[in-house]
Scaffold this active site. Structure first.
Site, PDB file in Angstrom:
ATOM      1  N   LYS A   1      40.530  40.977  33.056  1.00  0.00           N
ATOM      2  CA  LYS A   1      41.754  41.278  33.804  1.00  0.00           C
ATOM      3  C   LYS A   1      42.709  42.059  32.914  1.00  0.00           C
ATOM      4  O   LYS A   1      42.814  41.782  31.709  1.00  0.00           O
ATOM      5  CB  LYS A   1      42.400  39.975  34.275  1.00  0.00           C
ATOM      6  CG  LYS A   1      43.558  40.153  35.250  1.00  0.00           C
ATOM      7  CD  LYS A   1      44.069  38.803  35.736  1.00  0.00           C
ATOM      8  CE  LYS A   1      45.187  38.954  36.752  1.00  0.00           C
ATOM      9  NZ  LYS A   1      45.700  37.637  37.221  1.00  0.00           N
TER      10      LYS A   1
ATOM     11  N   SER B   1      46.065  37.150  42.227  1.00  0.00           N
ATOM     12  CA  SER B   1      46.218  38.462  41.649  1.00  0.00           C
ATOM     13  C   SER B   1      44.974  38.975  40.914  1.00  0.00           C
ATOM     14  O   SER B   1      44.851  40.172  40.696  1.00  0.00           O
ATOM     15  CB  SER B   1      47.380  38.459  40.666  1.00  0.00           C
ATOM     16  OG  SER B   1      47.099  37.611  39.571  1.00  0.00           O
TER      17      SER B   1
ATOM     18  N   SER C   1      45.777  32.521  41.241  1.00  0.00           N
ATOM     19  CA  SER C   1      45.296  33.887  41.045  1.00  0.00           C
ATOM     20  C   SER C   1      43.843  34.023  40.589  1.00  0.00           C
ATOM     21  O   SER C   1      43.313  35.137  40.578  1.00  0.00           O
ATOM     22  CB  SER C   1      46.195  34.616  40.045  1.00  0.00           C
ATOM     23  OG  SER C   1      47.370  35.032  40.670  1.00  0.00           O
TER      24      SER C   1
END
Lengths: 482, 96
Positions: free
Chosen positions: A76, A151, A175
């Site tokens: 990420k 996210s 997330s």
């Protein structure tokens, strides 16, 4: 042999390399081809510099072995990698190359993993749909009109589409778990303090935790083994021994007491989601678990509590993006003008909204009414869980109240977006670990996730329960047609 | 009744310049969010202590010894503007 290698799990890839049936180059070659084919449609990976991938391969080849030897992992874009672009999908960090590695990166590399790409995300992890990225939205491989969740949407989408063998995400209010559910993969948020946050660009420091997104539960255990542990560089990481999580990969939950909180099955939850999760609970019962209804009475306050605490912490954490040390700078006449113009230009709408909301709840005259009140309700939520865990090994709930929704559907309605995290937020507020595993599909072929929660530092229970479910179902074997 | 929030004032505290359009948009959205989170008032917390952190944390101490740290060059590698060993910013003190 190299054909279709991208479909394999981390365990399988490592074993085949160990047996010398395939090479690291084979794996990287197959994956690169796959990414070229599918990522135009998905936008899951935002920066994969060719030279970097080459140097990753060279570095791995110097390693003798390791539990993740030759396994390509997508990271990420809010986790720092020394010298590599790390942007949090925000214009304000344009061109930022961290001067150090996050601890999880050092740990993954120690085990022989290689970084195969940077995963798209909501800007600064503010969002549940992966639409607020400055690089444009990521799409769901099961239906590219749909959001992948957020996210960590790029991490989940890339693993589901076989563009990465596994991925790391971060979870502040769901997330990791919510996008894993919406993309049909496995995602775990470890206990707060289990994994070092050093080098994770902070969103809400008392809630953030890094965790794995993988194709199955065995890979989840493997990655968790690699990244867990105390780190002197993160004073909130906890110095207790890390068990070998692969030892919890046991197909046995006979006699396990599982709690089903009634507040997680109320109106507003999608019918197909509810049916699939209730079915999943039946499966667990048929495998010998004893499931009973319980009450977590303060659940209805979780979202409100979170949307005070998380923006409050975020507004303070994001104060560092002011054009002085890194990233974007807009020149101004005075220092204050420079701050204001840099932040006006660099932050997207949701980042501005959250910083303003956080500043408001912390501002003079409102602190007690909002922030202090939220901290007290946080205690109440914690007491709810403590009570249930006295009698039960774990709690089973839906991960998300709905399956993936359409791109654009909630982007102009922040409140409806915030409610996407209603079932995942409590674990962050209380620090407990949670995992989402695939438990079904809607009629339109969209994945549905089941969430398991356990006591702090009881990831072993999560893995054992999830593994047992997985061994006796085949939802995790289905692949999107992309 | 919805609360009126002075978005412009808060944005100034947060050091973000907002356009007129943004101020109008945020005012409505933030009022909705605030009236939603005000449901917390229903929760009885008279006797409840606040939780600032999920874990019972204590101060963490370490020996005061010099350790290897980042080089000045690395620390400054991302600076939008720098001079010698420092980050450069607009003038803060007015000339009298």
């Amino acid at each position: 042999m190299a054909e279709g290698l991208y479909k394999l799990t981390a365990c399988k890839i490592r074993d085949l390399i160990e047996k010398k049936e395939i090479s690291v180059d084979d794996v990287v070659g197959a994956l690169t081809e796959r990414i070229q084919k599918t990522d135009k449609k998905l936008n899951a990976l935002i920066s994969l510099e060719k030279a970097d991938l080459k140097s990753e391969v060279e570095r791995v080849k110097q390693n003798k072995g390791g539990a993740l030897y030759g396994v390509p992992v997508a990271i990420k874009d809010n986790i720092c990698v020394d010298g590599r672009l790390t942007t949090c999908a925000s214009n304000i960090l344009e061109g930022f190359r961290p001067p150090y590695n996050a601890t999880v990166i050092d740990k993954l590399r120690e085990k022989g993993a290689l970084i195969c790409g940077r995963a798209n995300m909501d800007e600064f992890a503010f969002g549940s749909s992966c639409e607020t990225s400055c690089y444009g939205p990521t799409r769901n491989p099961w239906d590219t009109d749909m959001i992948p969740g957020g996210s960590s949407g790029g991490s989940a989408s890339s693993v589901a589409a076989d563009e990465a063998i596994a991925a790391l995400g971060s979870d502040t209010g769901g997330s990791i778990r919510q996008p894993a559910a919406l993309c049909g993969v496995v995602g775990m948020k470890p206990t707060y303090g289990r994994v070092s946050r050093y080098g994770l660009i902070a969103f809400a420091s008392s809630l953030d935790q890094i965790g794995p997104i993988t194709k199955d539960v065995s890979d989840c255990a493997l990655l968790l083994n690699a990244i867990s542990g105390y780190d002197p560089k993160d004073s909130t990481s906890v110095d207790i021994a890390v068990p070998d999580y692969t030892k919890s990969l046991k197909n046995d939950i006979k006699g396990m007491r599982i709690a089903i909180p009634k507040e997680y099955f109320v109106k507003g939850i999608d019918k197909e989601v509810k049916a699939a999760v209730l079915n999943g609970i039946k499966t667990l019962e048929s495998l010998g678990a004893k499931c009973d209804e319980v009450s977590l009475p303060h659940t209805e306050y979780a979202v409100s509590t979170y949307y005070i605490i998380a923006p409050a912490e975020a507004s303070s954490n994001l104060a560092r993006f002011d054009g002085v040390q890194y990233g974007l700078r807009k020149k101004g006449k005075s220092l204050i003008d420079m701050y204001k113009d840099t932040r006006a230009k660099g932050f997207g709408s949701e980042a501005k909204r959250r910083v303003i909301l956080g500043t408001y709840v912390l501002s003079s005259g409102y602190y007690d009414a909002y922030y202090l009140k939220a901290l007290k309700v946080r205690t109440k939520l914690k007491e709810d869980f403590d009570k249930v865990f006295k009698d039960f090994a774990c709690i089973v709930t839906p991960t998300s109240p709905t399956p993936a929704f359409k791109i654009g559907e909630r982007i102009d309605d922040p409140l409806s977006m915030y409610l996407s995290d209603i079932f995942t937020i409590p674990a962050n507020l209380t620090g407990i670990p949670g995992i989402s595993i695939p438990c079904g599909f809607t009629k339109k072929n969209l994945p549905i996730g089941l969430q398991i929660l356990a006591k702090p530092f009881n990831e072993e229970t999560l893995i054992r329960t999830a593994y047992t479910f997985e061994e006796n179902t085949d939802f995790h074997k289905r692949k999107p047609d992309i | 009744m919805k609360k009126k929030i002075d978005v412009e004032y808060i944005a100034n505290l947060a050091r973000i310049r907002l356009s007129k359009k943004e101020i109008d948009g945020f005012s409505g959205q933030l009022a909705d969010i605030i009236s939603f989170i005000e449901k917390l008032n229903k929760a009885d917390t008279k006797e409840t202590p606040p939780t600032t952190h999920p874990l019972p944390l204590k101060n963490v101490f370490r020996a005061d010894t010099v350790k290897k740290s980042l080089t000045q060059e690395k620390v400054l590698q991302n600076a939008p503007e720098k001079r010698e060993t420092s980050f450069k910013v607009p003038k803060i003190i007015e000339e009298s």
